[in-house]
Scaffold this motif. Sequence first.
Motif, short mmCIF file in Angstrom:
data_model
loop_
_atom_site.label_atom_id
_atom_site.label_comp_id
_atom_site.label_asym_id
_atom_site.label_seq_id
_atom_site.Cartn_x
_atom_site.Cartn_y
_atom_site.Cartn_z
N ILE A 234 0.84 -1.21 0.00
CA ILE A 234 0.00 0.00 0.00
C ILE A 234 0.87 1.26 0.00
CG2 ILE A 234 -1.58 1.34 1.46
CD1 ILE A 234 -2.90 -1.33 2.23
N ILE A 235 2.04 1.19 0.60
CA ILE A 235 2.97 2.33 0.60
C ILE A 235 3.80 2.38 -0.68
CG2 ILE A 235 5.02 3.28 1.74
CD1 ILE A 235 3.85 2.26 4.39
N ALA A 236 4.29 1.20 -1.10
CA ALA A 236 5.25 1.16 -2.21
C ALA A 236 4.62 1.53 -3.55
CB ALA A 236 5.87 -0.24 -2.29
N LEU A 237 3.47 1.00 -3.84
CA LEU A 237 2.89 1.19 -5.18
C LEU A 237 2.49 2.64 -5.44
CD1 LEU A 237 0.82 -2.13 -5.49
CD2 LEU A 237 3.07 -1.58 -6.45
N PRO A 238 1.76 3.32 -4.54
CA PRO A 238 1.44 4.73 -4.81
C PRO A 238 2.68 5.62 -4.88
CG PRO A 238 -0.01 3.85 -3.11
CD PRO A 238 1.06 2.83 -3.34
N ALA A 239 3.71 5.32 -4.08
CA ALA A 239 4.92 6.14 -4.12
C ALA A 239 5.57 6.05 -5.50
CB ALA A 239 5.90 5.67 -3.04
N LYS A 240 5.65 4.85 -6.05
CA LYS A 240 6.24 4.69 -7.38
C LYS A 240 5.37 5.36 -8.44
CE LYS A 240 9.66 3.00 -9.77
NZ LYS A 240 11.04 3.43 -9.49
N TRP A 241 4.07 5.23 -8.30
CA TRP A 241 3.16 5.85 -9.26
C TRP A 241 3.30 7.37 -9.24
CZ3 TRP A 241 -0.81 9.38 -8.68
CH2 TRP A 241 -1.58 9.62 -9.82
N GLY A 305 8.78 0.30 1.42
CA GLY A 305 7.53 -0.45 1.30
C GLY A 305 7.73 -1.82 0.68
N THR A 306 8.52 -1.88 -0.40
CA THR A 306 8.78 -3.19 -1.02
C THR A 306 9.55 -4.09 -0.06
OG1 THR A 306 10.78 -2.29 -2.09
CG2 THR A 306 8.74 -2.30 -3.37
N ALA A 307 10.50 -3.52 0.68
CA ALA A 307 11.26 -4.32 1.65
C ALA A 307 10.33 -4.90 2.72
CB ALA A 307 12.35 -3.47 2.29
N VAL A 308 9.44 -4.08 3.26
CA VAL A 308 8.52 -4.55 4.30
C VAL A 308 7.60 -5.63 3.73
CG1 VAL A 308 6.58 -3.85 5.75
CG2 VAL A 308 8.63 -2.43 5.64
#
Length: 410
Positions: A234-241, A305-308
């Motif tokens: 939920i954190i990683a995907l919006p940040a990359k977008w 986010g991806t690490a978590v």
Amino acid sequence: MTPRTQARSSAASIRPGSGRLYGVDAARGLALLGMMATHLLPTFESTPELTPTWVVLVFSGRASALFAVLAGVGLALSTGKHRPPAGPELWGARRGIALRALVIAAVGLSLGGLDVNVAIILVHYAVLFLCILPFLGMELKRLCAWAGGWIVGSPVLAYLLRPWFLAPAPPLTLGHNPSWEDVSAPARLLGDIFFTGYYPVFQWLSYFLVGLVVGRLVLDRAMVPVVLLAGGLIIALPAKWLGTAAMQDWGGLEALEKVINSPGYPLENILQVNLTGIPQKDSWWWLASAAPHSGTTLDLLHTSGTAVAVIGAFLLLGRLAEWVDLDLLLPLRGAGAMTLTLYSAHVWAMSGLYGEPVPRGWTENGLYFVQAAIAVAVGVVFALLQRRGPLEWVAHSAARLGRGKVSARR
């Protein structure tokens, strides 16, 4: 022993809650193999467009961030897990970690003297161990606040301070891996380690703080791995977008191309691969990127986010291994339990290939898979023998020496 008793005994031997959390070790093993892949496998396809390969699109920035987040998790697990240490125990833990950091720094500085086309992380890693010491005794809520604040604030401060470090003649940057020779120029060495080098500690402390937060959770509770997996995504995907949209749709790429003022420079592809080496100055648009190794808030959010999420996934795999009574994670957890030794051996092997063509009859893919297979095999042997790697034994002994009487009482 009856078959039922034997099965229970076998299951207990791989139960994540007993001793080491095998999912954490396995995630560290994946981080090691990912970092090795970015060192050995091609970065771009052999086309005029310099199309990034799948290897860097998957691992660049994420593998090393996973490595750093897991370091924070490991520190939490070795210092009370979900109960932060206090009093003499806390000071003993800090001494032990400080001595462990000195061992890692010594290994990193020694490897830094090799001719190798690899950005060696160990010296920065050791400094991060020292920087995290003030946070070891904090409760979970304070840690979360510090982690969030550091992710948001450190990239901005680094952007403002970096030109000051690059202004002197010569600038406070090394341009190579830290080695023992650089100790004689401490200002330049520290400037590189904290702000101008490949792994700027000032921003990378965010990863250790995130890892410390994860490690302070009760990881053997049923829902915690699920929360980590879902929350990380939920954190990683919006940040990359957001970072991609800022560059592609909101004018960031055009603004940065004007700053660089180098017609034909493939900035769009570089933003997908690695932003290290490009002076991030003269435009606030740099802070809107989520490019690997850019050290921006969006980059830190995405890679943390991806690490978590990966840690949560491997903890769930550990639960599955317990349920089916089979050590599914052995190939990765073995290598993950001795990454200092295997990473150092990998760097030494890479130094033998530096400046040389790929040996006849070999390909870059072949070289990678041979090194990866050796790392996995060695890790499995040490895991089955229940032995630490050589460098891990030295670091562990140093940590025990630092903890001293506190460790003995425990």
